[in-house]
Design an enzyme around this catalytic site. Structure first.
Site, PDB file in Angstrom:
ATOM      1  NE  ARG A 291      20.313  12.586  -4.599  1.00 49.32           N
ATOM      2  CZ  ARG A 291      21.086  13.155  -5.510  1.00 49.32           C
ATOM      3  NH1 ARG A 291      21.933  14.117  -5.180  1.00 49.32           N
ATOM      4  NH2 ARG A 291      21.026  12.760  -6.765  1.00 49.32           N
TER       5      ARG A 291
ATOM      6  CD  GLN B 204      26.443  11.752  -4.550  1.00 52.51           C
ATOM      7  OE1 GLN B 204      27.034  10.705  -4.724  1.00 52.51           O
ATOM      8  NE2 GLN B 204      25.909  12.432  -5.553  1.00 52.51           N
TER       9      GLN B 204
ATOM     10  CB  SER C 252      21.318  21.246  -4.496  1.00 53.89           C
ATOM     11  OG  SER C 252      22.511  20.856  -3.861  1.00 53.89           O
ATOM     12  N   GLY C 253      21.991  18.322  -6.004  1.00 51.79           N
ATOM     13  CA  GLY C 253      22.620  17.628  -7.129  1.00 51.79           C
ATOM     14  C   GLY C 253      21.588  17.098  -8.113  1.00 51.79           C
TER      15      GLY C 253
ATOM     16  NE  ARG D 107      30.568  14.402 -16.172  1.00 46.97           N
ATOM     17  CZ  ARG D 107      29.561  14.223 -15.337  1.00 46.97           C
ATOM     18  NH1 ARG D 107      29.258  13.010 -14.908  1.00 46.97           N
ATOM     19  NH2 ARG D 107      28.870  15.251 -14.923  1.00 46.97           N
TER      20      ARG D 107
ATOM     21  CE  LYS E 193      27.081   9.702 -14.169  1.00 47.24           C
ATOM     22  NZ  LYS E 193      25.953  10.550 -13.773  1.00 47.24           N
TER      23      LYS E 193
ATOM     24  CG  HIS F 290      27.631  16.043  -3.058  1.00 49.87           C
ATOM     25  ND1 HIS F 290      26.311  16.388  -2.856  1.00 49.87           N
ATOM     26  CD2 HIS F 290      27.735  15.693  -4.377  1.00 49.87           C
ATOM     27  CE1 HIS F 290      25.651  16.257  -4.008  1.00 49.87           C
ATOM     28  NE2 HIS F 290      26.485  15.844  -4.941  1.00 49.87           N
TER      29      HIS F 290
ATOM     30  NE  ARG G 250      11.131  23.830 -19.931  1.00 49.05           N
ATOM     31  CZ  ARG G 250      11.744  22.858 -20.588  1.00 49.05           C
ATOM     32  NH1 ARG G 250      11.073  22.171 -21.498  1.00 49.05           N
ATOM     33  NH2 ARG G 250      13.005  22.552 -20.350  1.00 49.05           N
ATOM     34  CB  SER G 251      12.912  30.185 -19.321  1.00 53.09           C
ATOM     35  OG  SER G 251      13.912  29.291 -19.691  1.00 53.09           O
TER      36      SER G 251
ATOM     37  CB  CYS H 170      28.869  16.813  -7.974  1.00 54.00           C
ATOM     38  SG  CYS H 170      27.527  15.641  -7.972  1.00 54.00           S
TER      39      CYS H 170
HETATM   40  P1  A2P Z   1      14.438  26.117 -18.839  1.00 47.98           P
HETATM   41  O1  A2P Z   1      14.454  26.985 -17.601  1.00 47.98           O
HETATM   42  O2  A2P Z   1      14.008  26.869 -20.053  1.00 47.98           O
HETATM   43  O3  A2P Z   1      13.729  24.814 -18.645  1.00 47.98           O
HETATM   44  P2  A2P Z   1      17.812  22.367 -13.629  1.00 47.98           P
HETATM   45  O4  A2P Z   1      18.892  21.318 -13.704  1.00 47.98           O
HETATM   46  O5  A2P Z   1      17.958  23.265 -12.453  1.00 47.98           O
HETATM   47  O6  A2P Z   1      16.459  21.797 -13.791  1.00 47.98           O
HETATM   48  O7  A2P Z   1      18.072  23.349 -14.946  1.00 47.98           O
HETATM   49  C1  A2P Z   1      18.119  22.876 -16.264  1.00 47.98           C
HETATM   50  C2  A2P Z   1      18.510  24.029 -17.204  1.00 47.98           C
HETATM   51  O8  A2P Z   1      18.629  23.513 -18.536  1.00 47.98           O
HETATM   52  C3  A2P Z   1      17.461  25.126 -17.285  1.00 47.98           C
HETATM   53  O9  A2P Z   1      18.092  26.364 -17.490  1.00 47.98           O
HETATM   54  C4  A2P Z   1      16.664  24.721 -18.497  1.00 47.98           C
HETATM   55  O10 A2P Z   1      15.995  25.782 -19.145  1.00 47.98           O
HETATM   56  C5  A2P Z   1      17.771  24.233 -19.408  1.00 47.98           C
HETATM   57  N1  A2P Z   1      17.255  23.343 -20.463  1.00 47.98           N
HETATM   58  C6  A2P Z   1      16.563  22.198 -20.306  1.00 47.98           C
HETATM   59  N2  A2P Z   1      16.244  21.658 -21.514  1.00 47.98           N
HETATM   60  C7  A2P Z   1      16.761  22.504 -22.452  1.00 47.98           C
HETATM   61  C8  A2P Z   1      16.777  22.538 -23.884  1.00 47.98           C
HETATM   62  N3  A2P Z   1      16.212  21.560 -24.604  1.00 47.98           N
HETATM   63  N4  A2P Z   1      17.396  23.566 -24.499  1.00 47.98           N
HETATM   64  C9  A2P Z   1      17.987  24.533 -23.785  1.00 47.98           C
HETATM   65  N5  A2P Z   1      17.998  24.582 -22.429  1.00 47.98           N
HETATM   66  C10 A2P Z   1      17.407  23.575 -21.772  1.00 47.98           C
END
Ligand code: A2P
Length: 340
Positions: free
Chosen positions: A238, A158, A161-162, A102, A215, A245, A42-43, A131
């Site tokens: 939460r 908590q 942001s967690g 873990r 946990k 936290h 996606r990114s 956390c």
């Molecule tokens: P992406 O930005 O491409 O979705 P958060 O916990 O803040 O939602 O962030 C989750 C992080 O894990 C993001 O950087 C997200 O990337 C990445 N991520 C989620 N799924 C995958 C995947 N299948 N492979 C690699 N990175 C992933």
């Protein structure tokens, strides 16, 4: 012989914790040969700013790990289940923020400064604790060394942001909607989080505790090498706080303890800052802890519920000591102990 500096990667670099990892890598001036920024398809292709320069985000694939020595991962459990074994098989040390590995026997669960020697047992994967567990370990380890923990009851408060970026945005949207009297449909949480508290984090286990609560029990035992005779229970809640936290902690010890001595001990404990002067209304709050590294401890008092008991309030930035900071500190230990 000193090893060459490692090639490192941050997996989940675009996420809330991933971004925090990047800023702490810079803050702590971690030395490496090269760095890669990994996320999902996606990114991939988007850019990320690090040390004042723009870098391209790369899609995480098995091949990417070929030449990476240390991966700092915060991309969720499913992603780690997919990539951690592959990375480890290619000789990469995979430091994982998720709960996927873990409790596995061959995976050290480490709080830097608490159980560093466990790192030597790694077989490619190292886990970063949950956390709520993380922030408790520094004060608890110091207290356990001197007084020996027998039983502990923890209640957590908590921050959202967690639960990731979506949860942070939901607190904002939910609050705005409530203030103008409009209905709001929750999606990141089971109930509205604005002007509310939710006594459920993660799903329920058979014993009616949540996974988050268990946990704290299981991870604390693993990190501090406690056996089952040390009884630990937790209620995880939460609250509508963005970052930080808080935990109310009641501990019964084997040895006699008093609040004054415990306070002095905690004042000299690395990573812990005592904020405790109730006559002047001084105690820690999450707003003060956000963006900072120490674990703040206050409201230290002799327990009236247990003999040899101590109660305190413990606050920390959940994205830092609870996640990114400890991940970076583990990476620094792996480098300094030459474990890659
Ligand atoms: P992406 O930005 O491409 O979705 P958060 O916990 O803040 O939602 O962030 C989750 C992080 O894990 C993001 O950087 C997200 O990337 C990445 N991520 C989620 N799924 C995958 C995947 N299948 N492979 C690699 N990175 C992933």
């Amino acid at each position: 012989m000193t090893k060459e500096l490692p090639n490192i990667a941050v997996l989940g670099a675009t996420g809330v914790v991933g971004r925090e990892i990047l800023s702490i890598l810079e803050e702590n001036n971690v030395q490496y040969k090269s760095i890669k920024f990994l996320a999902s398809a996606r990114s991939a292709g988007s850019t990320i700013e690090f040390k004042g320069e723009k870098h391209t985000v790369i899609e995480a694939t098995p091949e990417v790990f070929d030449d990476i020595n240390i991966c700092l991962a915060s991309a969720g459990g499913e992603t780690s289940k997919k990539f951690a074994p592959i990375a480890a098989s290619k000789g990469c040390v995979y430091i994982d923020n998720s709960s996927a590995f873990r409790m596995e026997k061959d995976v050290p669960l480490v709080i830097a400064g608490v159980n560093d020697e466990d790192l030597r047992l790694h077989k490619g994967i190292i886990a970063n604790p949950n956390c709520s567990t993380s922030q408790l370990m520094l004060p608890l380890k110091a207290l356990d060394n001197k007084y020996k923990v027998k039983r502990m009851i923890v209640s957590t408060y908590q921050a959202v942001s967690g639960a990731g970026l979506k949860a942070i945005n939901e607190l904002t949207d939910n609050t705005k909607t409530n203030l103008v009297g409009m209905p709001f449909e929750s999606s990141a949480f089971k109930y509205e989080i604005a002007f509310n508290v939710i006594p459920q984090i993660d799903s329920f286990c058979e014993n009616s505790y949540t996974k988050e609560e268990m946990k704290v029990t299981n991870e604390t035992r693993k990190i501090l090498h406690f056996d089952d005779s040390v009884k630990i229970s937790c209620t995880a809640v939460r609250v509508p706080v963005y970052i930080g936290h808080s935990e109310s902690v009641c501990v019964e010890f084997e040895n006699p303890i008093n609040a004054n001595d415990a306070r002095e001990l905690l004042k000299t404990t690395e990573g812990v800052e005592v904020v405790d002067d109730v006559d002047n209304f001084v105690y820690p709050t999450p707003k003060d802890a956000a963006g900072k590294n120490p674990v703040y401890v206050g409201r230290i008092r002799d327990s009236i519920a247990f003999d040899n008991g101590l109660e305190f309030f413990c606050v920390a930035d959940n994205l830092r000591i609870g996640a990114a900071l400890n991940t970076v500190r583990i990476a620094q230990k792996v480098i300094s102990m030459q474990l890659y």
